[in-house]
Design a protein around this motif. Sequence first.
Motif, PDB file in Angstrom:
ATOM      1  N   GLY A 155       0.814  -1.216   0.000  1.00 24.65           N
ATOM      2  CA  GLY A 155       0.000   0.000   0.000  1.00 24.65           C
ATOM      3  C   GLY A 155       0.845   1.261   0.000  1.00 24.65           C
ATOM      4  N   VAL A 156       0.185   2.364  -0.311  1.00 25.27           N
ATOM      5  CA  VAL A 156       0.852   3.666  -0.358  1.00 25.27           C
ATOM      6  C   VAL A 156       0.309   4.488   0.801  1.00 25.27           C
ATOM      7  CG1 VAL A 156       1.207   5.756  -1.731  1.00 25.27           C
ATOM      8  CG2 VAL A 156       0.992   3.541  -2.874  1.00 25.27           C
ATOM      9  N   HIS A 157       1.221   5.054   1.579  1.00 24.40           N
ATOM     10  CA  HIS A 157       0.788   5.790   2.773  1.00 24.40           C
ATOM     11  C   HIS A 157       1.372   7.195   2.773  1.00 24.40           C
ATOM     12  CE1 HIS A 157      -0.499   1.842   3.974  1.00 24.40           C
ATOM     13  NE2 HIS A 157       0.738   1.405   3.768  1.00 24.40           N
ATOM     14  N   GLY A 158       0.551   8.162   3.178  1.00 18.89           N
ATOM     15  CA  GLY A 158       0.980   9.552   3.144  1.00 18.89           C
ATOM     16  C   GLY A 158       0.993  10.173   4.535  1.00 18.89           C
ATOM     17  N   PHE A 159       1.998  10.989   4.772  1.00 17.63           N
ATOM     18  CA  PHE A 159       2.193  11.646   6.068  1.00 17.63           C
ATOM     19  C   PHE A 159       2.357  13.144   5.847  1.00 17.63           C
ATOM     20  CE2 PHE A 159       3.559   7.370   6.127  1.00 17.63           C
ATOM     21  CZ  PHE A 159       3.172   6.871   7.354  1.00 17.63           C
ATOM     22  N   THR A 160       1.751  13.924   6.705  1.00 20.23           N
ATOM     23  CA  THR A 160       1.860  15.376   6.581  1.00 20.23           C
ATOM     24  C   THR A 160       2.697  15.907   7.736  1.00 20.23           C
ATOM     25  OG1 THR A 160      -0.306  15.412   5.527  1.00 20.23           O
ATOM     26  CG2 THR A 160       0.512  17.508   6.358  1.00 20.23           C
ATOM     27  N   LEU A 161       3.613  16.802   7.404  1.00 24.93           N
ATOM     28  CA  LEU A 161       4.495  17.362   8.433  1.00 24.93           C
ATOM     29  C   LEU A 161       3.732  18.393   9.266  1.00 24.93           C
ATOM     30  CD1 LEU A 161       7.422  17.526   9.557  1.00 24.93           C
ATOM     31  CD2 LEU A 161       7.846  19.346   7.894  1.00 24.93           C
ATOM     32  N   ASP A 162       3.679  18.145  10.557  1.00 30.33           N
ATOM     33  CA  ASP A 162       3.110  19.145  11.465  1.00 30.33           C
ATOM     34  C   ASP A 162       4.253  20.072  11.862  1.00 30.33           C
ATOM     35  OD1 ASP A 162       2.433  20.567  13.815  1.00 30.33           O
ATOM     36  OD2 ASP A 162       0.859  19.112  14.280  1.00 30.33           O
ATOM     37  N   PRO A 163       4.231  21.334  11.388  1.00 30.15           N
ATOM     38  CA  PRO A 163       5.381  22.204  11.645  1.00 30.15           C
ATOM     39  C   PRO A 163       5.558  22.527  13.129  1.00 30.15           C
ATOM     40  CG  PRO A 163       3.720  23.321  10.275  1.00 30.15           C
ATOM     41  CD  PRO A 163       3.162  21.988  10.647  1.00 30.15           C
ATOM     42  N   ASP A 164       4.487  22.475  13.901  1.00 30.63           N
ATOM     43  CA  ASP A 164       4.630  22.759  15.336  1.00 30.63           C
ATOM     44  C   ASP A 164       5.328  21.609  16.064  1.00 30.63           C
ATOM     45  OD1 ASP A 164       3.392  25.175  15.048  1.00 30.63           O
ATOM     46  OD2 ASP A 164       1.383  24.346  15.393  1.00 30.63           O
ATOM     47  N   LEU A 165       4.920  20.398  15.718  1.00 36.16           N
ATOM     48  CA  LEU A 165       5.517  19.229  16.384  1.00 36.16           C
ATOM     49  C   LEU A 165       6.845  18.826  15.745  1.00 36.16           C
ATOM     50  CD1 LEU A 165       2.409  16.878  16.796  1.00 36.16           C
ATOM     51  CD2 LEU A 165       3.457  18.357  18.507  1.00 36.16           C
ATOM     52  N   GLY A 166       7.037  19.244  14.463  1.00 35.25           N
ATOM     53  CA  GLY A 166       8.227  18.799  13.737  1.00 35.25           C
ATOM     54  C   GLY A 166       8.174  17.317  13.422  1.00 35.25           C
TER      55      GLY A 166
ATOM     56  N   PHE B  64       6.191  14.076  11.079  1.00 34.65           N
ATOM     57  CA  PHE B  64       5.264  13.635  10.037  1.00 34.65           C
ATOM     58  C   PHE B  64       4.180  12.782  10.682  1.00 34.65           C
ATOM     59  CE2 PHE B  64       8.848  14.440   7.143  1.00 34.65           C
ATOM     60  CZ  PHE B  64       8.179  15.075   6.099  1.00 34.65           C
ATOM     61  N   LEU B  65       2.923  13.148  10.452  1.00 36.87           N
ATOM     62  CA  LEU B  65       1.801  12.400  11.034  1.00 36.87           C
ATOM     63  C   LEU B  65       1.007  11.718   9.922  1.00 36.87           C
ATOM     64  CD1 LEU B  65       0.528  15.096  13.587  1.00 36.87           C
ATOM     65  CD2 LEU B  65       2.236  13.287  13.955  1.00 36.87           C
ATOM     66  N   LEU B  66       0.580  10.513  10.192  1.00 35.13           N
ATOM     67  CA  LEU B  66      -0.183   9.758   9.193  1.00 35.13           C
ATOM     68  C   LEU B  66      -1.463  10.529   8.841  1.00 35.13           C
ATOM     69  CD1 LEU B  66      -0.548   7.108   7.570  1.00 35.13           C
ATOM     70  CD2 LEU B  66      -1.754   6.187   9.562  1.00 35.13           C
ATOM     71  N   SER B  67      -1.584  10.883   7.547  1.00 36.56           N
ATOM     72  CA  SER B  67      -2.769  11.638   7.129  1.00 36.56           C
ATOM     73  C   SER B  67      -3.527  10.919   6.009  1.00 36.56           C
ATOM     74  CB  SER B  67      -2.368  13.040   6.649  1.00 36.56           C
ATOM     75  OG  SER B  67      -1.332  12.955   5.689  1.00 36.56           O
ATOM     76  N   HIS B  68      -2.834  10.056   5.256  1.00 36.99           N
ATOM     77  CA  HIS B  68      -3.470   9.362   4.130  1.00 36.99           C
ATOM     78  C   HIS B  68      -3.038   7.891   4.166  1.00 36.99           C
ATOM     79  CE1 HIS B  68      -3.382  13.579   2.966  1.00 36.99           C
ATOM     80  NE2 HIS B  68      -4.217  13.347   1.977  1.00 36.99           N
ATOM     81  N   GLU B  69      -3.859   7.047   4.774  1.00 34.68           N
ATOM     82  CA  GLU B  69      -3.493   5.632   4.851  1.00 34.68           C
ATOM     83  C   GLU B  69      -4.056   4.897   3.639  1.00 34.68           C
ATOM     84  OE1 GLU B  69      -4.520   3.867   8.574  1.00 34.68           O
ATOM     85  OE2 GLU B  69      -3.182   2.140   8.262  1.00 34.68           O
ATOM     86  N   ARG B  70      -3.243   3.987   3.071  1.00 31.43           N
ATOM     87  CA  ARG B  70      -3.674   3.161   1.922  1.00 31.43           C
ATOM     88  C   ARG B  70      -4.286   3.998   0.805  1.00 31.43           C
ATOM     89  NH1 ARG B  70      -2.382  -1.628   2.345  1.00 31.43           N
ATOM     90  NH2 ARG B  70      -1.974  -2.407   4.425  1.00 31.43           N
ATOM     91  N   MET B  71      -3.494   4.821   0.205  1.00 27.71           N
ATOM     92  CA  MET B  71      -3.986   5.687  -0.872  1.00 27.71           C
ATOM     93  C   MET B  71      -4.227   4.854  -2.136  1.00 27.71           C
ATOM     94  SD  MET B  71      -1.179   8.670  -0.233  1.00 27.71           S
ATOM     95  CE  MET B  71      -1.889  10.092  -1.042  1.00 27.71           C
ATOM     96  N   MET B  72      -5.377   5.059  -2.758  1.00 33.45           N
ATOM     97  CA  MET B  72      -5.691   4.384  -4.020  1.00 33.45           C
ATOM     98  C   MET B  72      -6.127   5.452  -5.015  1.00 33.45           C
ATOM     99  SD  MET B  72      -5.190   1.139  -3.598  1.00 33.45           S
ATOM    100  CE  MET B  72      -6.013   0.246  -4.904  1.00 33.45           C
TER     101      MET B  72
END
Length: 335
Positions: free
Chosen positions: A175-186, A188-196
């Motif tokens: 699967g393809v998984h996407g993470f978005t960087l939270d600039p406050d926490l520094g 990458f947080l899981l934001s898009h699991e199993r992208m199709m």
Amino acid sequence: MERIITIERFILDNQPEYAVGDFTNLLYDIALAAKAIAAKTVRAGLIDILGRAGSTNIQGEDQQKLDIYADQIIRRLSDHTGRLCVMASEEHEEIIEIPPKYPKGRYVLVFDPLDGSSNIDFNVSTGTIFGIFRCKDWELRGRLEDCLQPGRDLVAAGYILYSTSTMLVYSTGSGVHGFTLDPDLGEFLLSHERMMMPDPPIYFSANQSYFRRWSKGVQEYLRWLQGREDSDHVLSERYIGSLVADFHRNLISGGVFIYPAKMGEPHGKLRLLYEATPLAFLAAQAGGYASDGTGPILDRQPTSLHQRTPLFVGNKYLVEKAEEFIKKYDLNSNI
Ligand code: AFP
């Protein structure tokens, strides 16, 4: 309440069976490099205000520097860890050997440090693309042939998109998984699991200023994409000119990106190893397909580091349709 999952946690929880730590840490090194490049990229627009380090030069110079910065940071984070046997970067003519003073590892990292860098001056998205192979001979230090492997042999691939937010998207073959960087926490947080890739697709991406330089097959395909003939697909056009961003949009919304061969550039523009192959791996994992117009990109055996290839990637049906048009019209023609 939704769970918050950091990339580190996700990588650890989802590591492939064969991973003994090195592979997991290698992915984490890439995430760290992504943060460093993202931090530098967002400051690109301040260079004229705050001054360029030792340079009074024109715009191109700074884009160049960001490319080099991205290249260096990935190398400096990865060459001494004992996880890699060799690297190859779009910025280097030859392979990047692991210095003899450091231990050698079992993996090969190929990367385009900052793709689409000519867009930086306009605040347009850029990206880093990477692929990871296994070293062919674990006894030896890395060689060219370790880098020249077909996409079918990738153990992981991904990209980082530097845009309104920074995203890291990767796959290890499940699967393809996407993470978005939270600039406050520094982090990458899981934001898009199993992208199709959604079906039906809604976009096509092509630089149509090359229309007259394309083969008859590609021209006919473009007409078909535009819904002028017997096509039942009326698609909207979007073209950023930054491969990662164009691919990312089509991954999320469904579509096809094309960069075909053209008169004067019979192999197209994009690099097989650093651009086409990793994205082909991700596309396949997301239910899509990538082709050079005649067959799967994942089957292409690279013969040199900086080899170029035509690329059609995205929705499977739309990419297969490109192959059909090319077969019908271009079989015996050369451009
Ligand atoms: P730059 O790195 O020179 O900006 O090129 C970007 C790129 O390699 C890829 O990201 C784009 O999809 C493609 O080239 C755009 O090329 P055209 O300007 O010929 O459409």
